[in-house]
Scaffold this motif. Structure first.
Motif, short mmCIF file in Angstrom:
data_model
loop_
_atom_site.label_atom_id
_atom_site.label_comp_id
_atom_site.label_asym_id
_atom_site.label_seq_id
_atom_site.Cartn_x
_atom_site.Cartn_y
_atom_site.Cartn_z
N CYS A 93 23.37 -59.55 83.61
CA CYS A 93 24.17 -59.46 82.40
C CYS A 93 25.45 -58.70 82.71
CB CYS A 93 23.41 -58.74 81.28
SG CYS A 93 21.85 -59.50 80.80
N SER A 94 26.55 -59.11 82.10
CA SER A 94 27.81 -58.42 82.38
C SER A 94 28.74 -58.52 81.19
CB SER A 94 28.48 -59.01 83.63
OG SER A 94 28.83 -60.37 83.41
N SER A 95 29.74 -57.61 81.22
CA SER A 95 30.74 -57.62 80.17
C SER A 95 31.88 -56.69 80.57
CB SER A 95 30.14 -57.15 78.84
OG SER A 95 31.06 -57.36 77.78
N VAL A 96 33.00 -56.85 79.92
CA VAL A 96 34.11 -55.90 80.01
C VAL A 96 34.39 -55.42 78.59
CG1 VAL A 96 36.54 -55.55 80.57
CG2 VAL A 96 35.12 -56.98 82.06
N LEU A 97 34.26 -54.10 78.39
CA LEU A 97 34.51 -53.52 77.07
C LEU A 97 35.84 -52.78 77.10
CD1 LEU A 97 30.98 -51.99 76.22
CD2 LEU A 97 31.83 -54.31 75.84
N THR A 98 36.60 -52.95 76.04
CA THR A 98 37.93 -52.33 75.96
C THR A 98 37.99 -51.41 74.76
OG1 THR A 98 38.92 -54.33 76.94
CG2 THR A 98 40.41 -52.78 75.85
N GLY A 102 42.74 -48.89 75.07
CA GLY A 102 43.04 -49.82 76.15
C GLY A 102 42.26 -49.62 77.43
N THR A 103 41.37 -48.59 77.51
CA THR A 103 40.54 -48.43 78.71
C THR A 103 39.57 -49.59 78.81
OG1 THR A 103 40.68 -46.02 78.68
CG2 THR A 103 38.82 -46.99 79.85
N GLN A 104 39.41 -50.13 80.03
CA GLN A 104 38.53 -51.26 80.25
C GLN A 104 37.37 -50.84 81.17
OE1 GLN A 104 41.16 -54.33 81.77
NE2 GLN A 104 41.49 -55.15 79.70
N ARG A 123 22.31 -50.58 87.10
CA ARG A 123 23.60 -50.61 86.42
C ARG A 123 24.74 -50.27 87.37
NH1 ARG A 123 24.50 -48.46 80.45
NH2 ARG A 123 23.73 -50.60 80.19
N ASN A 124 25.78 -51.07 87.29
CA ASN A 124 27.04 -50.81 88.00
C ASN A 124 28.16 -50.83 86.97
OD1 ASN A 124 26.79 -50.91 91.19
ND2 ASN A 124 25.28 -52.32 90.31
N LEU A 125 28.84 -49.71 86.83
CA LEU A 125 29.93 -49.58 85.86
C LEU A 125 31.19 -49.20 86.62
CD1 LEU A 125 29.88 -47.84 82.42
CD2 LEU A 125 31.62 -47.23 84.09
N ASN A 126 32.30 -49.84 86.26
CA ASN A 126 33.57 -49.59 86.94
C ASN A 126 34.69 -49.57 85.90
OD1 ASN A 126 35.56 -49.36 88.94
ND2 ASN A 126 35.78 -51.58 89.08
N ILE A 127 35.53 -48.54 85.96
CA ILE A 127 36.70 -48.51 85.08
C ILE A 127 37.81 -49.27 85.78
CG2 ILE A 127 38.41 -47.06 83.93
CD1 ILE A 127 36.38 -44.87 83.68
#
Length: 844
Positions: A93-98, A102-104, A123-127
């Motif tokens: 599962c994946s997504s880009v939250l903004t 404006g931080t993604q 979990r892998n999270l990247n700004i």
């Protein structure tokens, strides 16, 4: 009218919209793990949420509609996945939250089914775009585990800090701990012994647990200075929140303790392009009949994930070094050329200048004067060393002849007099100090008698205290915490503390005193005390008060005392009830032992108390709301090893070896820590948390030697060697044979019976036939136990392959139907009310 005219059109459009939403909100994919599953639900185009189910019941995530849950600048920020795929047992599962600024945040989550209701989240999270006005953030994962309920309606487990009775009156929660009226219960990983949290519903038995898998909880010195934001914080926190009658079970990364009472405050990562987070969580669902089963299951799962390493030391060298250290620091009395009126060992020795600090003597607990006197006395006899024999004997003589009150209650702490002046006993005396000291005197008498040395006044002191215990036992089998030995009112010492949980400390002493004297009054008192402890400690899961210089609350040593007491009664009676109680106490005790690594701050340049290049795995926390850990798990080597032999459970072997080896990581056994100084010197206690491993108690107390030597001497009594590894190298059948002999007398063997001959005569009365037996034959076992017995069968590797309780004679075993035995040799172990015997069985 316009509304009437278009009413049917409006209704049609609304119905169409509802139908469309219903069609969109559908299950797109399902990941199964036993009776647990995850449904991927399509909410709208490119918007997916997850629904977790256990036994068909929904278990909502922290935000039921949004599986991705962040806190940005302290405010909730959540969202849905924009895409997913499934490949067998793995869901991607994946997504880009903004954010509004404006931080993604790019989030990639992988859910892996491990079967048996276990699901791993990677979990892998990247700004990918950071906006400084968002400042800082944390990511969270967890569940709404209870709704419309109070915190105390359910049960929890966080190792070393939260147990079944935390909010119960009897457990006396310290003021620095969270209370049931609080809302935040997050605990950093460097505060707990394994990174886990467990929730259990009392009514349904539903259990949900989270384990941070593969944790490497790094930090930096800024953490100690309460710097709130750092990219170098790599530790998590786990716990519970209670908000508006909803209970949330949560993992938060990095490990913020928020507003928790006694916590270290908030910690977060900066919002900056390129900041990443990676962590793995093991999610487990289950259902159990009781709290103890849920705790055991959760702890064992986490323990197996981390599989703690054994850091080997040379145990015979440690044994010699400990004895040599006691001999070096022995304090002679005036008759021996000293300046004090009583001999003993310093209360502590400085690890800075290696000189004694405090020449005052406590018989048990942290002083352990009598047991260490016994060790030196025994060493002198075994090694034909008259000086050591005389020194140990002098200590034992002093306590036997001077410590008991006129009623037989021990006075436990002595300030020796100088240069001809008489010393004095301090006021105050509690049951744990008394029994801890007097057990050593009883063992010394038994060893002396076994070597044809008469020390009747040692035994007399033991029986006077035993008689006092019998005469002061409460109707319910308990004893009070402490009594005033300086006063007598109505023929008794008045009670100074009415807490009853130190009763467990009397059980092994009374049992071994019964074995030494054959006075049934001591046996009866031991069993009565055991029944009180079984009800109030075992059944209530209240392991409290045995760290006597702490509030009467949950602590590590109460578990150790319960293991000692319940195993002693099991050895005495062969009643498996006591073995069950001992196993539960053992599991509780384990949960206080650090079983994963917590390193020193990455950028620390100053010295640490506990060696920075050695492992803290095997050190144990002392008590709830206590920041310090110490080597006290060393006390439990023998008891865990006995559980290994009794049950065949290899887990207990691993824990016993941790206790034997890892507890010595700060000992100078190889002289690498304090070159040229005594090898038994060891750091007494230290904080694991920030500042990590620093500001410790830079001394060695007398109890430190006893913690290592007590199990070593029990191994010598049972197996002839202080070295657990030498015992393990013996054939399993021989280990069991020797253990069975030991159990008849425990550490009260003064040669009172021809134990080997007794076992032989019992064994001769047992019949197993045919033997050898064909692989399809019925096998008959006959024995005379009076009532019934317990039967166990072990294969040649020592693995228990069959066990049955309360069997009657004659017993018929049908190979292949009742038990599968391939051709080979087997050990048949039969334990009746008054005997234990091992017989060989051969299957052709």
């Amino acid at each position: 009218m316009p509304y009437t005219k278009y009413k049917h059109i409006i209704v049609f459009l609304l119905a169409t919209l509802i139908c469309t939403q219903s069609m969109l909100a559908q299950v797109e994919s399902t990941l199964f793990s036993g009776n647990a599953k995850i449904n991927v639900v399509k909410v709208s185009i490119a918007h997916y949420k997850l629904e977790f189910y256990f036994n068909g019941v929904l278990c909502p995530t922290l935000d039921a509609d949004n599986p991705i849950y962040l806190e940005v600048a302290g405010q909730k920020f959540s969202g849905k996945y924009s895409s997913f795929s499934q490949n067998g047992d793995t869901l991607f599962c994946s997504s880009v939250l903004t954010t509004s600024n404006g931080t993604q945040f790019s989030v990639e989550d992988k859910y892996i089914s491990h079967g048996s209701e276990k699901i791993e989240l990677q979990r892998n999270l990247n700004i990918i775009k950071g906006v400084l006005s968002d400042r800082y953030f944390n990511s969270l994962f967890g569940f709404q585990v209870a709704t419309n309920s109070q915190l105390t309606d359910n049960e929890y487990f966080v190792p070393g800090v939260w147990y079944k009775g935390n909010f119960e009156t009897e457990c006396n929660l310290p003021a620095t701990c969270p209370k049931s009226t609080d809302s935040c219960f997050y605990y950093r990983e460097d505060r707990i012994t394994l990174p886990l949290v467990m929730f259990r519903n009392k009514l349904s038995g539903k259990v949900v647990s989270l384990v941070h898998k593969d944790s490497d909880p790094e930090t930096v010195m800024a953490d100690d200075y309460s710097t709130l934001i750092s990219a170098n914080y790599q530790f998590g926190a786990l716990g519970i929140k209670q908000i508006n009658n909803t209970t949330y079970e949560t993992f938060i990364y990095p490990g913020s303790e928020g507003t928790r009472t006694g916590g270290k405050g908030a910690r977060s990562h900066p919002v900056r392009t390129g900041i990443t987070q990676q962590y793995n969580l093991m999610i487990s669902f289950s259902k159990t009949d009781d709290y103890a089963s849920a705790l055991k299951q959760t702890w064992d799962d986490a323990f197996s994930l981390y599989n703690p390493k054994i850091y080997n030391v040379d145990i015979p060298t440690c044994y010699d070094g400990l004895i040599e250290t006691l001999i070096k620091y022995y304090v002679p009395n005036i008759e021996q050329g000293g300046i004090r009126d009583a001999p003993g060992f310093p209360f502590q020795v400085s690890l800075n200048d290696f000189l004694p600090i405090g020449i005052d003597y406590q018989m048990g607990f942290v002083g352990m004067q009598i047991p260490t006197g016994y060790y030196v006395y025994r060493y002198g006899i075994e090694n034909n060393n008259p000086v050591s024999k005389a020194d140990g004997e002098a200590i034992l003589n002093f306590w036997a002849n001077n410590s008991l009150s006129s009623l037989g209650y021990p006075r436990t702490w002595y300030n020796p007099g100088l240069n001809g002046a008489s010393g004095s006993f301090r006021s105050g005396s509690d049951i744990r100090v008394c029994t801890g000291g007097m057990e050593g005197l009883l063992s010394a008498w038994c060893f002396a008698k076994k070597n044809n040395i008469s020390k009747s006044y040692w035994l007399k002191a033991c029986t006077r205290f035993g008689d006092w215990l019998v005469n002061n036992q409460n109707v319910d089998g308990s004893f009070y915490f402490s009594y005033n030995h300086d006063a007598i009112i109505n023929g008794k010492h008045p009670v100074t503390d009415y807490n009853k949980y130190l009763t467990i400390c009397t059980v092994r002493y009374l049992t071994e005193l019964y074995i030494a004297t054959n006075n049934s009054a001591y046996k009866d008192a031991a069993l009565k005390a055991g029944e009180f402890c079984y009800t109030n400690i075992h059944q209530n899961y209240h392991y409290i008060a045995c760290v006597i210089d702490n509030p009467h609350s949950y602590d590590s040593e109460s578990g150790q005392m319960a293991m000692n007491g319940f195993l002693s009664l099991y050895d005495l009676t062969n009643d498996t009830k006591w073995l069950t109680a001992a196993e539960q106490a053992a599991k509780y005790t384990e949960t206080w032992v650090y079983s994963f690594e917590i390193p020193v701050e990455n950028d620390r340049t100053t010295a640490t108390s506990f060696p920075r290049d050695r492992s803290i795995v095997g050190q144990h926390l002392i008590a709830i709301s206590h920041a310090a850990a110490d080597l006290g798990f060393a006390w439990s080597v023998f008891t865990f090893y006995q559980l290994y032999l009794e049950t065949g459970n290899e887990h207990y072997l691993q824990v016993a070896r941790m206790s034997a080896h890892n507890s010595k990581q700060s000992m100078n056994w190889d002289q690498s820590l304090y070159p040229g100084e005594a090898r038994g010197l060891q750091l007494e206690a230290f904080p694991v948390m920030i500042p990590r491993r620093s500001n410790g108690v830079e001394t060695t107390l007398n109890w430190n030697y006893a913690a290592h030597l007590d199990p070593m001497f029990r191994f010598k009594d049972a197996f002839g060697t202080p070295d657990v590894e030498a015992v393990y190298s013996m054939p399993k059948a021989e280990q069991l044979r020797l253990l069975n002999i030991y159990k008849k007398v425990q550490s009260s063997n003064y040669g009172q019976n021809d134990i080997n001959g007794l076992e032989s005569s019992i064994a001769e009365s047992i019949k197993i036939y045919p033997n050898p037996a064909g692989k399809d034959e019925k096998i008959t076992i006959e024995f005379s136990s009076g009532n019934n017995a317990n039967l166990e069968i072990y294969n040649v590797d020592g693995t228990k392959i069959y066990g049955e309780q309360h069997v009657l004679s004659p017993l018929i075993l049908i190979n292949k139907k009742k038990i599968w035995m391939q051709p080979g040799q087997y050990l048949v172990r039969i334990a009746g009310e008054h005997f234990i015997s091992n017989r060989k069985l051969i299957i052709k």
